[in-house]
Design a protein around this motif. Structure first.
Motif, PDB file in Angstrom:
ATOM      1  N   GLY A 202       0.732  -1.124   0.018  1.00  0.00           N
ATOM      2  CA  GLY A 202      -0.221   0.057   0.084  1.00  0.00           C
ATOM      3  C   GLY A 202       0.662   1.388   0.165  1.00  0.00           C
ATOM      4  O   GLY A 202       0.558   2.181  -0.634  1.00  0.00           O
ATOM      5  N   LYS A 208       0.373   5.667   1.333  1.00  0.00           N
ATOM      6  CA  LYS A 208      -0.398   5.728   2.577  1.00  0.00           C
ATOM      7  C   LYS A 208      -0.679   4.164   3.145  1.00  0.00           C
ATOM      8  O   LYS A 208      -0.695   3.154   2.673  1.00  0.00           O
ATOM      9  CB  LYS A 208      -1.910   6.097   2.037  1.00  0.00           C
ATOM     10  CG  LYS A 208      -1.705   7.708   1.831  1.00  0.00           C
ATOM     11  CD  LYS A 208      -3.028   8.269   1.637  1.00  0.00           C
ATOM     12  CE  LYS A 208      -3.365   9.735   0.858  1.00  0.00           C
ATOM     13  NZ  LYS A 208      -4.583  10.018   0.532  1.00  0.00           N
ATOM     14  N   ARG A 210      -3.473   2.165   4.914  1.00  0.00           N
ATOM     15  CA  ARG A 210      -4.708   1.927   5.046  1.00  0.00           C
ATOM     16  C   ARG A 210      -5.286   1.166   6.455  1.00  0.00           C
ATOM     17  O   ARG A 210      -5.921   0.285   6.189  1.00  0.00           O
ATOM     18  CB  ARG A 210      -5.621   1.470   3.858  1.00  0.00           C
ATOM     19  CG  ARG A 210      -5.279   2.259   2.595  1.00  0.00           C
ATOM     20  CD  ARG A 210      -5.874   1.388   1.510  1.00  0.00           C
ATOM     21  NE  ARG A 210      -5.281   2.278   0.104  1.00  0.00           N
ATOM     22  CZ  ARG A 210      -6.137   3.014  -0.400  1.00  0.00           C
ATOM     23  NH1 ARG A 210      -7.073   3.726   0.528  1.00  0.00           N
ATOM     24  NH2 ARG A 210      -5.837   3.728  -1.433  1.00  0.00           N
TER      25      ARG A 210
END
Length: 228
Positions: A202, A208, A210
């Protein structure tokens, strides 16, 4: 001026000349290699004697409570007799023939010449004294053979014993016990990497994570628990 007589060059399967200048045939190189491979196989078979016995190793948990185990054994509640007690290992003799068994504090047990039924009996006997026992699918085990020899070594998955001294068996047992323990750690690391793979992926794709702060804290806590 007369030209020198024509001499045929050797074929690829031949090499070398006699004193008269005529080439001397030798056996094809491929046949020589095949013969060498056969001789090597025969030597390896001759160097591998018939096993004198077997060595079984198992990692069943994070820790074995040696003090409690020794106390129960001394009260004759198990079919085991304690021979020596050390800080990190208990050396015992088990069953009718007094077979060698080593219990290591870090969660491994090594038995010499145990049958499959005796191995299961040992593992069942240890259940009350194991901290953080491994699940059935997570238990790591290994089997090797041993022979009597004039040189201490492990060769071709076979232990070569020189004497009947229990300390020689202990030395090999310690290495085997550490090996299966390491396999448990390796499997744990692989599982952890797989379960957290989505986090670095990710970050790579979106920059970012999550996950909420609470989820991240849980992941960190899981890593600390596994580390301990």
């Amino acid at each position: 001026m007369s030209s020198a007589p024509y001499q045929q060059m050797p074929d690829s399967d031949y090499e070398g000349y006699s004193d008269s200048g005529q080439h001397q045939p030798k056996r094809p190189l491929r046949n020589a290699k095949k013969r060498a491979d056969i001789q090597q196989t025969i030597r390896e078979q001759n160097e591998r004697p018939e096993p004198s016995g077997t060595v079984w190793t198992s990692c069943i948990g994070n820790l074995i409570q040696l003090e409690k185990l020794s106390e129960v054994i001394k009260k004759q509640k198990l079919n085991i007799r304690v021979e020596r007690i050390f800080s990190e290992v208990v050396f015992a003799r088990a069953f009718e023939r007094g077979k060698y068994v080593f219990f290591f504090r870090f969660g491994s047990v090594v038995g010499w010449d145990l049958t499959t039924a005796e191995q299961q009996q040992i593992k069942q006997s240890l259940v009350p004294y194991v901290e953080k026992p491994l699940g059935k699918e997570d238990i790591e085990e290994d089997d090797m053979n041993y022979v009597w020899s004039d040189k201490r070594q492990i060769r071709k998955d076979t232990i070569h014993l020189v004497t009947s001294d229990s300390f020689e068996r202990l030395a090999y047992s310690y290495g085997l016990a550490q090996s299966v323990k390491l396999s448990v750690f390796e499997n744990l690391v692989d599982t952890t990497i797989e379960s957290t793979r989505n986090i670095p992926e990710g970050l790579m794709t979106s920059g970012k994570i999550r996950l909420s702060r609470e989820d991240i804290s849980r992941k960190i806590g899981q890593l600390f628990v596994q580390r301990c």
